[in-house]
Design a protein around this motif. Sequence first.
Motif, mmCIF file in Angstrom:
data_model
loop_
_atom_site.group_PDB
_atom_site.id
_atom_site.type_symbol
_atom_site.label_atom_id
_atom_site.label_comp_id
_atom_site.label_asym_id
_atom_site.label_seq_id
_atom_site.Cartn_x
_atom_site.Cartn_y
_atom_site.Cartn_z
ATOM 1 N N ASP A 139 0.831 -1.214 0.000
ATOM 2 C CA ASP A 139 0.000 0.000 0.000
ATOM 3 C C ASP A 139 0.862 1.260 0.000
ATOM 4 N N LYS A 140 2.175 1.086 -0.240
ATOM 5 C CA LYS A 140 3.100 2.213 -0.353
ATOM 6 C C LYS A 140 3.882 2.062 -1.657
ATOM 7 N N PRO A 141 4.121 3.161 -2.367
ATOM 8 C CA PRO A 141 4.939 3.076 -3.587
ATOM 9 C C PRO A 141 6.346 2.575 -3.259
ATOM 10 N N ARG A 142 6.934 1.800 -4.183
ATOM 11 C CA ARG A 142 8.301 1.301 -4.000
ATOM 12 C C ARG A 142 8.812 0.751 -5.318
ATOM 13 N N GLU A 143 10.066 0.326 -5.351
ATOM 14 C CA GLU A 143 10.676 -0.291 -6.525
ATOM 15 C C GLU A 143 10.886 -1.779 -6.254
ATOM 16 N N LEU A 144 11.216 -2.522 -7.325
ATOM 17 C CA LEU A 144 11.530 -3.950 -7.193
ATOM 18 C C LEU A 144 12.982 -4.155 -7.618
ATOM 19 N N PRO A 145 13.890 -4.393 -6.662
ATOM 20 C CA PRO A 145 15.306 -4.600 -7.019
ATOM 21 C C PRO A 145 15.476 -5.797 -7.957
ATOM 22 N N GLU A 146 16.592 -5.807 -8.658
ATOM 23 C CA GLU A 146 16.837 -6.848 -9.666
ATOM 24 C C GLU A 146 16.847 -8.250 -9.069
ATOM 25 N N ASP A 147 17.437 -8.418 -7.873
ATOM 26 C CA ASP A 147 17.501 -9.756 -7.289
ATOM 27 C C ASP A 147 16.108 -10.238 -6.877
ATOM 28 N N GLU A 148 15.267 -9.323 -6.386
ATOM 29 C CA GLU A 148 13.902 -9.705 -6.022
ATOM 30 C C GLU A 148 13.073 -10.019 -7.274
ATOM 31 N N SER A 149 13.324 -9.266 -8.344
ATOM 32 C CA SER A 149 12.639 -9.535 -9.612
ATOM 33 C C SER A 149 12.981 -10.931 -10.130
ATOM 34 N N ALA A 150 14.266 -11.305 -10.066
ATOM 35 C CA ALA A 150 14.694 -12.633 -10.508
ATOM 36 C C ALA A 150 14.068 -13.717 -9.640
ATOM 37 N N ALA A 151 13.964 -13.459 -8.330
ATOM 38 C CA ALA A 151 13.357 -14.437 -7.426
ATOM 39 C C ALA A 151 11.883 -14.637 -7.744
ATOM 40 N N LEU A 152 11.183 -13.555 -8.081
ATOM 41 C CA LEU A 152 9.759 -13.667 -8.419
ATOM 42 C C LEU A 152 9.551 -14.507 -9.673
ATOM 43 N N ALA A 153 10.423 -14.320 -10.669
ATOM 44 C CA ALA A 153 10.338 -15.124 -11.899
ATOM 45 C C ALA A 153 10.589 -16.594 -11.600
ATOM 46 N N LEU A 154 11.578 -16.882 -10.735
ATOM 47 C CA LEU A 154 11.879 -18.263 -10.378
ATOM 48 C C LEU A 154 10.699 -18.907 -9.644
ATOM 49 N N ILE A 155 10.077 -18.156 -8.748
ATOM 50 C CA ILE A 155 8.912 -18.688 -8.016
ATOM 51 C C ILE A 155 7.767 -18.977 -8.980
ATOM 52 N N ALA A 156 7.591 -18.137 -9.998
ATOM 53 C CA ALA A 156 6.540 -18.389 -10.992
ATOM 54 C C ALA A 156 6.762 -19.729 -11.682
ATOM 55 N N HIS A 157 8.015 -20.017 -12.057
ATOM 56 C CA HIS A 157 8.325 -21.312 -12.685
ATOM 57 C C HIS A 157 8.048 -22.466 -11.715
ATOM 58 N N GLN A 158 8.374 -22.290 -10.456
ATOM 59 C CA GLN A 158 8.155 -23.349 -9.470
ATOM 60 C C GLN A 158 6.663 -23.609 -9.260
ATOM 61 N N ILE A 159 5.861 -22.556 -9.311
ATOM 62 C CA ILE A 159 4.412 -22.731 -9.180
ATOM 63 C C ILE A 159 3.882 -23.593 -10.316
ATOM 64 N N VAL A 160 4.326 -23.313 -11.541
ATOM 65 C CA VAL A 160 3.888 -24.119 -12.688
ATOM 66 C C VAL A 160 4.352 -25.565 -12.524
ATOM 67 N N ASP A 161 5.571 -25.771 -12.008
ATOM 68 C CA ASP A 161 6.055 -27.133 -11.772
ATOM 69 C C ASP A 161 5.145 -27.876 -10.781
ATOM 70 N N VAL A 162 4.710 -27.186 -9.729
ATOM 71 C CA VAL A 162 3.804 -27.810 -8.749
ATOM 72 C C VAL A 162 2.476 -28.177 -9.416
ATOM 73 N N LEU A 163 1.947 -27.271 -10.245
ATOM 74 C CA LEU A 163 0.684 -27.547 -10.935
ATOM 75 C C LEU A 163 0.828 -28.737 -11.881
ATOM 76 N N GLU A 164 1.944 -28.791 -12.618
ATOM 77 C CA GLU A 164 2.172 -29.909 -13.538
ATOM 78 C C GLU A 164 2.300 -31.226 -12.776
ATOM 79 N N LEU A 165 2.998 -31.202 -11.650
ATOM 80 C CA LEU A 165 3.128 -32.406 -10.836
ATOM 81 C C LEU A 165 1.767 -32.868 -10.333
ATOM 82 N N ARG A 166 0.938 -31.931 -9.950
ATOM 83 C CA ARG A 166 -0.421 -32.271 -9.501
ATOM 84 C C ARG A 166 -1.211 -32.930 -10.637
ATOM 85 N N ARG A 167 -1.108 -32.353 -11.846
ATOM 86 C CA ARG A 167 -1.831 -32.926 -12.988
ATOM 87 C C ARG A 167 -1.333 -34.333 -13.305
#
Length: 390
Positions: free
Chosen positions: A131-159
Motif C-alpha cells: 500500500d506504499k509506492p516502492r521499486e523492485l530490485p533486480e535480485d527480487e525480480s529474478a526471485a519472483l520469476a523463479l517462483i513463478a516457474h516453481q508454481i507451474v512445476d507444482v501444478l504440472e506435478l499435480r496434474r
Amino acid sequence: MKTADDAIRRAIIEQYGVLGGAPEPDLQGLVQLAATVCGVPTAVINIIDDRFQHQIAAVGIEPAVCSREDSMCAVVFRKPGHTVVSDATLDERFAGNPFVTGEVANVRFYASSPLVTPSGVPIGTICIFDDKPRELPEDESAALALIAHQIVDVLELRRLTRELGESNEQLENFAAQVAHDLRNPLTALTGYIELASEVPEVAGLPAASRALARAESVADRMSGMIARLLDYASVGGAPIRRSAVDIAPLVAATMEDLRTGGHDHGAEVTVDASVLVPADPTLLGVLMQNLVGNAVKFAGAGGLTPQIAVAVGTVVAGVRITVDDNGPGVPLAERELVLEPLERGSNVDVPGFGIGLATCRRIVESHGGRMGIDDSPSGGARLWVVLPSA
C-alpha cells in the motif's frame, strides 16, 4: 468476448484441479516465499479463466474470486515477462481499478510474473502488492520469476499425479480401444477381399488385382497403427516421433474406409488444411480417423446427410484442428464425460463403445496438447484439438 485461446486456457485449468478447494500447502509455501523475499505484506497466486480471477493461495489477504474485468493481473498476464508498477495510481492501466481506488483495496506498488504452462499458455500470475509506492530490485525480480516457474512445476506435478492414478484403468481398456480403432480399416479390408472373390475368373483379373492391392494397402495401415498403439501403451509410453503432417490425406483415407464399409452416410466433407500439423504421423492418423468417423456417425444417425468441416489453423499455443458436424451436438454437461473411456453420454442409440474420443484425448495429451468440445456453427458439435508447435 470469449476466444479460442480462452477455451484452451479453461481446459488446461480444469486439468490442474486447483479451483474451489483449500490452498495447496506447496502453493501456499511458494506464495509465502514470494512475500518474504520481496519484502511485501501481500502476495497472491491468481488463476485467470475466461470469466474470473481465482486466488488459489494468498498471504496478507483471504483468497477470493473476482470478475476478470476487476482483476489487475488480467490486464497483463498474457504478456511475456514481469510487470512492475511503482505507483498504480499513476499508471493509466490501473488507476481506475477497484483494487487501487479503495473500493476493494488501496494498492500502490504492484508487480507480477505470469504463470506459463509447458505448452506456452499463460494461465495466471504470481503477484505482490504494497500500500506504499516502492521499486523492485533486480535480485527480487529474478526471485519472483523463479517462483513463478516453481508454481507451474507444482501444478504440472499435480496434474501428472492425477493422470497416473487413472493409468491402470486406461491400460485395462486398451484392448477394447485397439479393437475400436481398427474397426473401419478392417471392414474396408474385408470388403476389398470380398470384391476380389466375386470378380469373374478371367475377365475380371485386373479388377481383382486392384481390389487386392487396395486391401494390402489397408492392411499396411492397420499394421502401422497396431505397432504405434502398442508402443504408446507400453510402460512409460513410446517417444512421439513428430514431423510436419498434412491432415488432408488422413481425412481422405478415413472417408475411403468408411465408404468401403458402407458407413459414410453419403457424407460431404470439406478440408481446410493449409497449415501443417506438428505430430506423430501414425498417431495423428488414428486421431483423425476417430474425430472424423465419430462426426460422420453421429451426424448421419438422424437421417441427415452429414456435413463435416475439418480445418487447421494457428493459435497462440500452437496449431488448432477443428472438426465440425451438423449432428445433434453434445450437451454441455456431458462434454467432459464423453472424453472418458467407455462413456457415451446420452447418445446410447448410436452404435459404439465410447472408446474413440478417449483414445483421441490420450493421443493429444501425449503430444502435450489439449482437446475439448464446443457448439459448432453447423448446428452440431465442434471437436477441437490444440497441439504445441514445439
